[in-house]
Design a protein around this motif. Structure first.
Motif, PDB file in Angstrom:
ATOM      1  N   UNK A  57     -23.807  19.836  46.314  1.00 16.27           N
ATOM      2  CA  UNK A  57     -23.008  19.141  45.310  1.00 16.27           C
ATOM      3  C   UNK A  57     -22.827  20.020  44.064  1.00 16.27           C
ATOM      4  N   UNK A  58     -23.898  20.686  43.646  1.00 17.98           N
ATOM      5  CA  UNK A  58     -23.835  21.543  42.463  1.00 17.98           C
ATOM      6  C   UNK A  58     -23.166  22.878  42.786  1.00 17.98           C
ATOM      7  N   UNK A  59     -23.356  23.362  44.013  1.00 18.95           N
ATOM      8  CA  UNK A  59     -22.720  24.614  44.423  1.00 18.95           C
ATOM      9  C   UNK A  59     -21.198  24.467  44.438  1.00 18.95           C
ATOM     10  N   UNK A  60     -20.718  23.257  44.758  1.00 18.05           N
ATOM     11  CA  UNK A  60     -19.277  23.015  44.836  1.00 18.05           C
ATOM     12  C   UNK A  60     -18.679  22.537  43.516  1.00 18.05           C
ATOM     13  N   UNK A  61     -19.492  22.415  42.476  1.00 15.65           N
ATOM     14  CA  UNK A  61     -18.989  21.963  41.170  1.00 15.65           C
ATOM     15  C   UNK A  61     -17.981  22.966  40.616  1.00 15.65           C
ATOM     16  N   UNK A  62     -17.083  22.473  39.784  1.00 10.09           N
ATOM     17  CA  UNK A  62     -16.081  23.341  39.176  1.00 10.09           C
ATOM     18  C   UNK A  62     -16.732  24.285  38.171  1.00 10.09           C
ATOM     19  N   UNK A  63     -17.651  23.759  37.358  1.00 13.43           N
ATOM     20  CA  UNK A  63     -18.321  24.559  36.325  1.00 13.43           C
ATOM     21  C   UNK A  63     -19.802  24.194  36.244  1.00 13.43           C
ATOM     22  N   UNK A  64     -20.637  25.221  36.110  1.00 10.12           N
ATOM     23  CA  UNK A  64     -22.054  25.058  35.783  1.00 10.12           C
ATOM     24  C   UNK A  64     -22.293  25.889  34.523  1.00 10.12           C
ATOM     25  N   UNK A  65     -21.959  25.331  33.369  1.00  9.85           N
ATOM     26  CA  UNK A  65     -22.104  26.035  32.089  1.00  9.85           C
ATOM     27  C   UNK A  65     -23.549  25.903  31.632  1.00  9.85           C
ATOM     28  N   UNK A  66     -24.088  26.969  31.025  1.00  7.69           N
ATOM     29  CA  UNK A  66     -25.506  26.947  30.670  1.00  7.69           C
ATOM     30  C   UNK A  66     -25.774  27.748  29.415  1.00  7.69           C
ATOM     31  N   UNK A 103     -23.681  31.123  29.542  1.00  8.12           N
ATOM     32  CA  UNK A 103     -22.665  31.354  30.556  1.00  8.12           C
ATOM     33  C   UNK A 103     -21.727  30.170  30.617  1.00  8.12           C
ATOM     34  N   UNK A 104     -20.424  30.434  30.521  1.00  5.07           N
ATOM     35  CA  UNK A 104     -19.429  29.355  30.524  1.00  5.07           C
ATOM     36  C   UNK A 104     -19.026  28.921  31.932  1.00  5.07           C
ATOM     37  N   UNK A 105     -19.159  29.808  32.904  1.00  9.90           N
ATOM     38  CA  UNK A 105     -18.752  29.533  34.284  1.00  9.90           C
ATOM     39  C   UNK A 105     -17.334  28.965  34.345  1.00  9.90           C
ATOM     40  N   UNK A 106     -16.437  29.551  33.540  1.00  9.48           N
ATOM     41  CA  UNK A 106     -15.037  29.140  33.566  1.00  9.48           C
ATOM     42  C   UNK A 106     -14.675  28.029  32.596  1.00  9.48           C
ATOM     43  N   UNK A 107     -15.668  27.367  32.022  1.00  4.23           N
ATOM     44  CA  UNK A 107     -15.416  26.290  31.039  1.00  4.23           C
ATOM     45  C   UNK A 107     -15.545  26.930  29.657  1.00  4.23           C
ATOM     46  N   UNK A 108     -14.488  27.614  29.238  1.00  7.61           N
ATOM     47  CA  UNK A 108     -14.500  28.453  28.045  1.00  7.61           C
ATOM     48  C   UNK A 108     -15.085  27.738  26.816  1.00  7.61           C
ATOM     49  N   UNK A 153     -36.922  28.933  25.323  1.00  5.38           N
ATOM     50  CA  UNK A 153     -37.367  29.164  26.702  1.00  5.38           C
ATOM     51  C   UNK A 153     -37.123  27.950  27.599  1.00  5.38           C
ATOM     52  N   UNK A 154     -35.970  27.303  27.409  1.00  7.35           N
ATOM     53  CA  UNK A 154     -35.608  26.124  28.201  1.00  7.35           C
ATOM     54  C   UNK A 154     -34.102  26.180  28.450  1.00  7.35           C
ATOM     55  N   UNK A 155     -33.716  26.351  29.698  1.00  5.22           N
ATOM     56  CA  UNK A 155     -32.292  26.413  30.028  1.00  5.22           C
ATOM     57  C   UNK A 155     -31.739  25.012  30.223  1.00  5.22           C
ATOM     58  N   UNK A 156     -30.525  24.797  29.726  1.00  8.79           N
ATOM     59  CA  UNK A 156     -29.811  23.540  29.965  1.00  8.79           C
ATOM     60  C   UNK A 156     -28.482  23.900  30.625  1.00  8.79           C
ATOM     61  N   UNK A 157     -28.186  23.218  31.735  1.00  3.81           N
ATOM     62  CA  UNK A 157     -26.960  23.442  32.498  1.00  3.81           C
ATOM     63  C   UNK A 157     -26.153  22.149  32.496  1.00  3.81           C
ATOM     64  N   UNK A 158     -24.901  22.233  32.035  1.00  2.00           N
ATOM     65  CA  UNK A 158     -23.989  21.086  32.106  1.00  2.00           C
ATOM     66  C   UNK A 158     -23.015  21.372  33.242  1.00  2.00           C
ATOM     67  N   UNK A 159     -23.006  20.476  34.213  1.00  7.56           N
ATOM     68  CA  UNK A 159     -22.172  20.627  35.406  1.00  7.56           C
ATOM     69  C   UNK A 159     -20.970  19.698  35.298  1.00  7.56           C
ATOM     70  N   UNK A 160     -19.793  20.243  35.648  1.00  3.90           N
ATOM     71  CA  UNK A 160     -18.575  19.427  35.649  1.00  3.90           C
ATOM     72  C   UNK A 160     -17.881  19.570  36.996  1.00  3.90           C
ATOM     73  N   UNK A 161     -17.503  18.424  37.536  1.00  9.93           N
ATOM     74  CA  UNK A 161     -16.647  18.371  38.707  1.00  9.93           C
ATOM     75  C   UNK A 161     -15.278  17.957  38.187  1.00  9.93           C
ATOM     76  N   UNK A 162     -14.314  18.850  38.269  1.00 10.97           N
ATOM     77  CA  UNK A 162     -12.975  18.620  37.721  1.00 10.97           C
ATOM     78  C   UNK A 162     -12.274  17.514  38.478  1.00 10.97           C
ATOM     79  N   UNK A 163     -11.668  16.600  37.722  1.00 13.39           N
ATOM     80  CA  UNK A 163     -11.035  15.439  38.335  1.00 13.39           C
ATOM     81  C   UNK A 163      -9.530  15.482  38.415  1.00 13.39           C
ATOM     82  N   UNK A 164      -8.921  16.621  38.044  1.00 12.99           N
ATOM     83  CA  UNK A 164      -7.472  16.727  38.198  1.00 12.99           C
ATOM     84  C   UNK A 164      -6.673  16.569  36.924  1.00 12.99           C
ATOM     85  N   UNK A 165      -7.303  16.116  35.846  1.00 14.80           N
ATOM     86  CA  UNK A 165      -6.601  15.957  34.572  1.00 14.80           C
ATOM     87  C   UNK A 165      -7.314  16.774  33.498  1.00 14.80           C
TER      88      UNK A 165
END
Length: 118
Positions: A40-49, A61-66, A83-95
């Motif tokens: 599910x996370x591998x197929x996400x549109x963006x994994x910004x961290x 890292x923006x992973x395409x989400x500038x 020393x704590x990474x936070x990753x925000x994952x987005x699955x693009x919904x078309x809009x």
């Protein structure tokens, strides 16, 4: 690894936030590798961290989400969380969400920080 899924849903896009200890670029890479073992996370549109290392070194890292990595990094700096990474994952919904996407990244990080023990 801590994960909060289904944090935000807006115009078809869905957001989740994950995080955990990371004290180097290699630790971040290892964290992302574990996260993306979940298809599910591998197929996400963006994994910004972002992570703020204890010595003050910022990594992001923006992973395409500038600009998303910088949003996360600023919040980590304000929180003083090193020393704590936070990753925000987005699955693009078309809009396109325009500026709302940055508010959603912030809301995900706020939810994650509020959920941290202690």
């Amino acid at each position: 690894m801590r994960q909060l899924t289904g944090v935000i849903s807006d115009r078809g896009s869905k957001y989740a936030v994950s995080g955990g200890p990371a004290d180097s670029r290699e630790a971040v890479a290892a964290f992302l590798k574990v996260l993306k073992k979940d298809k599910k996370f591998a197929k996400a549109t963006h994994n910004s961290w972002a992570v703020l290392l204890a010595d003050g070194t910022p990594l992001k890292g923006d992973d395409g989400e500038s600009g998303a990595g910088m949003v996360i990094l600023r919040m980590l700096e304000r929180e003083g969380l090193a020393d704590h990474v936070i990753v925000v994952t987005r699955w693009y919904g078309g809009k396109h969400l325009g500026g709302d996407r940055f508010r959603h990244v912030q809301d995900c990080v706020h939810a994650y920080l509020a959920d941290l023990p202690g």
